[in-house]
Enzyme design. Structure first.
Site, mmCIF file in Angstrom:
data_model
loop_
_atom_site.group_PDB
_atom_site.id
_atom_site.type_symbol
_atom_site.label_atom_id
_atom_site.label_comp_id
_atom_site.label_asym_id
_atom_site.label_seq_id
_atom_site.Cartn_x
_atom_site.Cartn_y
_atom_site.Cartn_z
ATOM 1 N N THR A 124 7.713 -11.261 2.523
ATOM 2 C CA THR A 124 7.831 -10.624 1.212
ATOM 3 C C THR A 124 8.975 -11.202 0.387
ATOM 4 O OG1 THR A 124 8.545 -8.520 0.204
ATOM 5 C CG2 THR A 124 9.131 -8.825 2.477
ATOM 6 N N ASP A 125 8.860 -11.067 -0.934
ATOM 7 C CA ASP A 125 9.942 -11.507 -1.827
ATOM 8 C C ASP A 125 11.214 -10.676 -1.622
ATOM 9 O OD1 ASP A 125 9.019 -9.138 -2.985
ATOM 10 O OD2 ASP A 125 8.644 -9.992 -4.974
ATOM 11 N N GLU A 126 11.065 -9.506 -0.983
ATOM 12 C CA GLU A 126 12.237 -8.629 -0.823
ATOM 13 C C GLU A 126 13.310 -9.242 0.080
ATOM 14 O OE1 GLU A 126 12.047 -4.522 -0.698
ATOM 15 O OE2 GLU A 126 10.059 -4.366 -1.571
ATOM 16 N N TYR A 150 13.862 -2.322 5.392
ATOM 17 C CA TYR A 150 12.542 -2.968 5.417
ATOM 18 C C TYR A 150 12.714 -4.468 5.171
ATOM 19 C CZ TYR A 150 8.288 -4.923 3.324
ATOM 20 O OH TYR A 150 7.235 -5.752 3.004
ATOM 21 N N LYS A 154 12.021 -7.781 7.709
ATOM 22 C CA LYS A 154 11.130 -8.902 7.388
ATOM 23 C C LYS A 154 11.907 -10.226 7.409
ATOM 24 C CE LYS A 154 7.326 -8.629 6.362
ATOM 25 N NZ LYS A 154 6.062 -8.560 7.166
HETATM 26 P P1 NAD Z 1 0.231 -1.520 4.942
HETATM 27 O O1 NAD Z 1 1.344 -0.587 5.251
HETATM 28 O O2 NAD Z 1 -0.826 -1.103 3.957
HETATM 29 O O3 NAD Z 1 -0.537 -1.937 6.275
HETATM 30 C C1 NAD Z 1 0.140 -2.260 7.454
HETATM 31 C C2 NAD Z 1 -0.855 -2.195 8.603
HETATM 32 O O4 NAD Z 1 -0.163 -2.593 9.785
HETATM 33 C C3 NAD Z 1 -1.404 -0.809 8.859
HETATM 34 O O5 NAD Z 1 -2.808 -0.872 9.044
HETATM 35 C C4 NAD Z 1 -0.710 -0.349 10.135
HETATM 36 O O6 NAD Z 1 -1.497 0.523 10.931
HETATM 37 C C5 NAD Z 1 -0.466 -1.676 10.827
HETATM 38 N N1 NAD Z 1 0.674 -1.651 11.769
HETATM 39 C C6 NAD Z 1 1.954 -1.221 11.511
HETATM 40 N N2 NAD Z 1 2.706 -1.354 12.621
HETATM 41 C C7 NAD Z 1 1.907 -1.890 13.578
HETATM 42 C C8 NAD Z 1 2.104 -2.267 14.940
HETATM 43 N N3 NAD Z 1 3.288 -2.110 15.538
HETATM 44 N N4 NAD Z 1 1.063 -2.789 15.620
HETATM 45 C C9 NAD Z 1 -0.151 -2.963 15.027
HETATM 46 N N5 NAD Z 1 -0.407 -2.599 13.748
HETATM 47 C C10 NAD Z 1 0.605 -2.072 13.040
HETATM 48 O O7 NAD Z 1 0.928 -2.867 4.476
HETATM 49 P P2 NAD Z 1 0.463 -3.947 3.392
HETATM 50 O O8 NAD Z 1 0.954 -3.539 2.067
HETATM 51 O O9 NAD Z 1 -0.958 -4.270 3.607
HETATM 52 O O10 NAD Z 1 1.358 -5.181 3.853
HETATM 53 C C11 NAD Z 1 0.888 -6.098 4.844
HETATM 54 C C12 NAD Z 1 1.952 -7.148 5.069
HETATM 55 O O11 NAD Z 1 2.231 -7.820 3.844
HETATM 56 C C13 NAD Z 1 3.276 -6.585 5.571
HETATM 57 O O12 NAD Z 1 3.781 -7.449 6.551
HETATM 58 C C14 NAD Z 1 4.173 -6.594 4.331
HETATM 59 O O13 NAD Z 1 5.518 -6.776 4.686
HETATM 60 C C15 NAD Z 1 3.621 -7.795 3.584
HETATM 61 N N6 NAD Z 1 3.764 -7.751 2.126
HETATM 62 C C16 NAD Z 1 3.307 -6.669 1.418
HETATM 63 C C17 NAD Z 1 3.425 -6.662 0.027
HETATM 64 C C18 NAD Z 1 2.927 -5.496 -0.796
HETATM 65 O O14 NAD Z 1 3.243 -5.421 -1.995
HETATM 66 N N7 NAD Z 1 2.155 -4.573 -0.245
HETATM 67 C C19 NAD Z 1 4.016 -7.740 -0.620
HETATM 68 C C20 NAD Z 1 4.467 -8.838 0.134
HETATM 69 C C21 NAD Z 1 4.313 -8.821 1.506
#
Ligand code: NAD
Length: 334
Positions: A124-126, A150, A154
């Site tokens: 993530t950009d964070e 968080y 990451k």
């Molecule tokens: P989300 O919270 O919607 O989904 C996360 C999923 O991971 C869920 O289905 C959860 O059940 C599963 N999970 C969590 N812990 C787990 C574990 N220990 N074992 C197995 N499964 C597990 O998240 P998202 O928004 O879809 O983000 C997905 C990824 O993208 C993350 O790594 C996040 O850091 C990254 N990301 C998200 C964004 C955003 O804006 N949403 C932006 C940049 C990066």
């Protein structure tokens, strides 16, 4: 290619599974997800039901479960989305973030090392921490200055990934995406939470004075970027995925206007260490051929339409009824 997608029942992971299924019908797709509160069976049941994705309900931080899973699946590549992802929850309790985001990544990297498979970390950009108003967008070489647990978890996972690329010469890549929006997003995040309030006629809570700025990336563009890095990225490479910048207050106002509802906003106490702004330089990714295909206002309009047409999805999540549907997938163990 045999692809193992972690976190595929969550927001971006579920969109990615659908994207891969459509684009590469010849690939074999596996999904592992612990089904935390953020995992939603509804997002992937059609794919699993049609046999287009094989699902395993496991914790990626569980070493013996991952050993069993890798022995069974023997993937060519892992695309790692699974993470605890909500900043407010990380501030309230950082421990699950360290366990899943750092510990989970460590367990997966070890399995990839044992099986010689490619590993892509969805970051993530964070991790860069906040930018000031006039500062230039950050490129991949910028120092990591995460400002909340968080973001720190990451960043730690990113560093671990890079150490595996250097120490063991493993084909590891990282993408650092901007704030992502679209269908299937859990309504604790700004856009679906605001829409749930707007549709219910409730005021939308906005932190502070709404001055914080984020770069917004359509989930389809995020999926295309991850796929591009997975297939064309350099081993050990880090790639930013930028978006279009908007002030939170302007974004919420656009949502009211697109939903055709009268504006009701309540300004609430700001989150501690609330980062003012993120902005990314994504030249490296563009050099691989990626371009965003969804202009922000168009993507926002499509997103409002999707949530309007899927109020049952939103209601099931808000009421907790979706948890019963998750039970349908819980028995699927590695
Ligand atoms: P989300 O919270 O919607 O989904 C996360 C999923 O991971 C869920 O289905 C959860 O059940 C599963 N999970 C969590 N812990 C787990 C574990 N220990 N074992 C197995 N499964 C597990 O998240 P998202 O928004 O879809 O983000 C997905 C990824 O993208 C993350 O790594 C996040 O850091 C990254 N990301 C998200 C964004 C955003 O804006 N949403 C932006 C940049 C990066």
């Amino acid at each position: 290619m045999k692809l193992l997608i972690t976190g595929g029942a969550g927001f971006i992971g579920a969109n990615f599974l659908a994207w891969e299924r459509e684009k590469y019908p010849q690939d074999t797709l596996f999904c592992v997800d612990k089904l935390t509160y953020a995992g939603n069976a509804q997002n992937i049941l059609p794919l699993v039901g049609r046999g287009e994705v094989t699902f395993f309900c496991e914790d990626v931080a569980n070493k013996s479960a991952m050993r069993r899973l890798f022995a069974r699946v023997r993937p060519d590549a892992v695309v790692h989305f699974a993470a605890e992802s909500h900043v407010d929850r990380a501030i309230a309790d950082p421990e699950p973030f360290v366990r899943s985001n750092v510990g989970g990544t460590a367990v997966l990297l070890e399995q990839c090392r044992a099986y010689g498979c490619r590993f892509h970390h969805v970051s993530t950009d964070e991790v860069y921490g906040p930018l000031g108003k006039g500062e230039a967008p950050v490129s991949e070489g910028a120092p990591l200055r995460p400002a909340n647990p968080y973001a720190a978890s990451k960043a730690a996972a990113d560093l671990l990934c890079l150490s595996y690329a250097k120490t063991y010469g493993m084909p590891v890549t990282i993408s650092r995406g901007a704030n992502t929006y679209g269908r299937f997003q859990f309504p604790e995040k700004l856009i679906p939470r605001a829409l749930a309030c707007i549709f219910a006629g409730e005021p939308v809570p906005v932190y502070g004075t709404g001055e914080n700025r984020r770069s917004w990336l359509a989930v389809r563009d995020h999926c295309a970027a991850v796929d591009c890095v997975l297939r064309h990225g350099e081993a050990g490479g880090v790639y930013n995925i930028g978006g279009e910048e908007a002030r939170n207050l302007d974004l919420v106002r656009s949502l009211f206007s697109l939903a055709g509802r009268e504006e009701k906003i309540s300004f609430v106490a700001d989150r501690p260490a609330h980062d003012l702004r993120y902005a990314l330089d994504d030249h490296a990714l563009r050099a691989l051929g990626w371009r965003p295909a969804v202009p922000f206002q168009q993507g926002l309009a499509e997103t409002v339409r999707w949530y309007k047409e899927h109020t049952a999805w939103l209601e099931q999540v808000r009421s907790g009824a979706y948890l019963a549907q998750n039970d349908a997938l819980r028995g699927m163990r590695a």
